[in-house]
Design a protein around this motif. Structure first.
Motif, short mmCIF file in Angstrom:
data_model
loop_
_atom_site.label_atom_id
_atom_site.label_comp_id
_atom_site.label_asym_id
_atom_site.label_seq_id
_atom_site.Cartn_x
_atom_site.Cartn_y
_atom_site.Cartn_z
N ALA A 42 -89.10 -15.11 -53.39
CA ALA A 42 -90.46 -15.60 -53.59
C ALA A 42 -90.48 -17.06 -54.02
O ALA A 42 -91.54 -17.67 -54.08
CB ALA A 42 -91.18 -14.74 -54.63
N ILE A 43 -89.32 -17.62 -54.32
CA ILE A 43 -89.22 -19.02 -54.74
C ILE A 43 -88.75 -19.83 -53.55
O ILE A 43 -87.67 -19.60 -53.01
CB ILE A 43 -88.24 -19.16 -55.92
CG1 ILE A 43 -88.77 -18.38 -57.12
CG2 ILE A 43 -88.00 -20.62 -56.25
CD1 ILE A 43 -87.80 -18.25 -58.25
N GLN A 44 -89.57 -20.78 -53.14
CA GLN A 44 -89.27 -21.61 -51.98
C GLN A 44 -89.26 -23.07 -52.40
O GLN A 44 -90.24 -23.57 -52.96
CB GLN A 44 -90.29 -21.36 -50.88
CG GLN A 44 -90.31 -19.92 -50.43
CD GLN A 44 -91.47 -19.59 -49.52
OE1 GLN A 44 -92.31 -20.44 -49.22
NE2 GLN A 44 -91.53 -18.36 -49.08
N TYR A 45 -88.15 -23.75 -52.12
CA TYR A 45 -87.99 -25.15 -52.48
C TYR A 45 -88.39 -26.03 -51.30
O TYR A 45 -87.97 -25.82 -50.17
CB TYR A 45 -86.54 -25.42 -52.87
CG TYR A 45 -86.25 -26.86 -53.20
CD1 TYR A 45 -86.80 -27.45 -54.33
CD2 TYR A 45 -85.43 -27.64 -52.39
CE1 TYR A 45 -86.54 -28.78 -54.65
CE2 TYR A 45 -85.16 -28.95 -52.70
CZ TYR A 45 -85.72 -29.52 -53.83
OH TYR A 45 -85.45 -30.83 -54.13
N ASN A 46 -89.22 -27.04 -51.56
CA ASN A 46 -89.62 -28.01 -50.56
C ASN A 46 -88.87 -29.30 -50.87
O ASN A 46 -89.23 -30.03 -51.81
CB ASN A 46 -91.14 -28.24 -50.61
CG ASN A 46 -91.61 -29.24 -49.59
OD1 ASN A 46 -90.89 -30.14 -49.18
ND2 ASN A 46 -92.86 -29.08 -49.17
N MET A 53 -92.48 -23.68 -54.70
CA MET A 53 -93.64 -22.81 -54.52
C MET A 53 -93.16 -21.40 -54.86
O MET A 53 -92.16 -20.94 -54.33
CB MET A 53 -94.16 -22.87 -53.10
CG MET A 53 -95.31 -21.93 -52.82
SD MET A 53 -96.87 -22.48 -53.51
CE MET A 53 -97.24 -23.88 -52.50
N TYR A 54 -93.89 -20.76 -55.76
CA TYR A 54 -93.60 -19.37 -56.10
C TYR A 54 -94.82 -18.54 -55.73
O TYR A 54 -95.94 -18.87 -56.09
CB TYR A 54 -93.31 -19.20 -57.59
CG TYR A 54 -93.34 -17.75 -58.01
CD1 TYR A 54 -92.25 -16.93 -57.77
CD2 TYR A 54 -94.47 -17.19 -58.58
CE1 TYR A 54 -92.28 -15.58 -58.10
CE2 TYR A 54 -94.51 -15.85 -58.93
CZ TYR A 54 -93.42 -15.04 -58.68
OH TYR A 54 -93.46 -13.71 -59.00
N MET A 55 -94.61 -17.45 -54.98
CA MET A 55 -95.69 -16.56 -54.59
C MET A 55 -95.34 -15.14 -55.01
O MET A 55 -94.39 -14.56 -54.50
CB MET A 55 -95.93 -16.64 -53.08
CG MET A 55 -96.43 -18.02 -52.66
SD MET A 55 -96.57 -18.21 -50.88
CE MET A 55 -94.89 -18.56 -50.45
N SER A 56 -96.11 -14.61 -55.94
CA SER A 56 -95.79 -13.29 -56.50
C SER A 56 -95.81 -12.19 -55.46
O SER A 56 -95.05 -11.22 -55.57
CB SER A 56 -96.72 -12.95 -57.66
OG SER A 56 -98.05 -12.80 -57.21
N GLU A 57 -96.65 -12.32 -54.41
CA GLU A 57 -96.71 -11.26 -53.40
C GLU A 57 -95.40 -11.13 -52.62
O GLU A 57 -95.15 -10.10 -52.00
CB GLU A 57 -97.89 -11.44 -52.45
CG GLU A 57 -97.83 -12.69 -51.59
CD GLU A 57 -98.59 -13.87 -52.18
OE1 GLU A 57 -98.95 -14.77 -51.41
OE2 GLU A 57 -98.82 -13.92 -53.40
#
Length: 121
Positions: A42-46, A53-57
């Motif tokens: 859920a953790i995406q590095y740009n 960006m962290y998205m709990s879903e």
């Protein structure tokens, strides 16, 4: 006594790096990514924006810990879920600066999205 301790701490901080005294360097987001991206997809590095960006879903519940990505972020950044929640306004978004990080927060009833950058960016 308190003034002596405070001035001693200030002297120590002046003679060592700011990171050792609680300040984050400009690569704080990269270190956060290196540590927490292993905890959850859920953790995406740009890389271009040097942001996370962290998205709990997208946070899997396959581990014994609920929302392992969020847990890693909160522990590493030094922020609590309650502090994040307190910053969310009526429109479901908010902003928090803590320990060298700028955290944009977007929340619905079921999901939370965090956008994390270096505070000095």
């Amino acid at each position: 006594m308190v003034k002596k301790l405070a001035s001693l701490l200030l002297a120590i901080c002046a003679s060592v790096s700011l990171t050792a005294c609680g300040e984050q360097g400009s690569d704080a987001v990269q270190r956060l990514n290196a540590k927490c991206s292993k905890a959850s997809d859920a953790i995406q590095y740009n890389e271009k924006e040097n942001s996370i960006m962290y998205m709990s879903e997208l946070d899997s519940d396959t581990s014994s810990e609920a929302l392992p990505g969020l847990s890693c972020i909160t522990k590493t950044v030094g922020v609590t879920a309650d502090e994040l929640n307190d910053q969310v306004q009526d429109d479901g978004s908010g902003y928090l600066e803590k320990n060298g990080y700028s955290i944009g927060i977007s929340s619905t009833e079921q999901n939370v999205t965090l956008n994390i950058e270096d505070q000095d960016k």
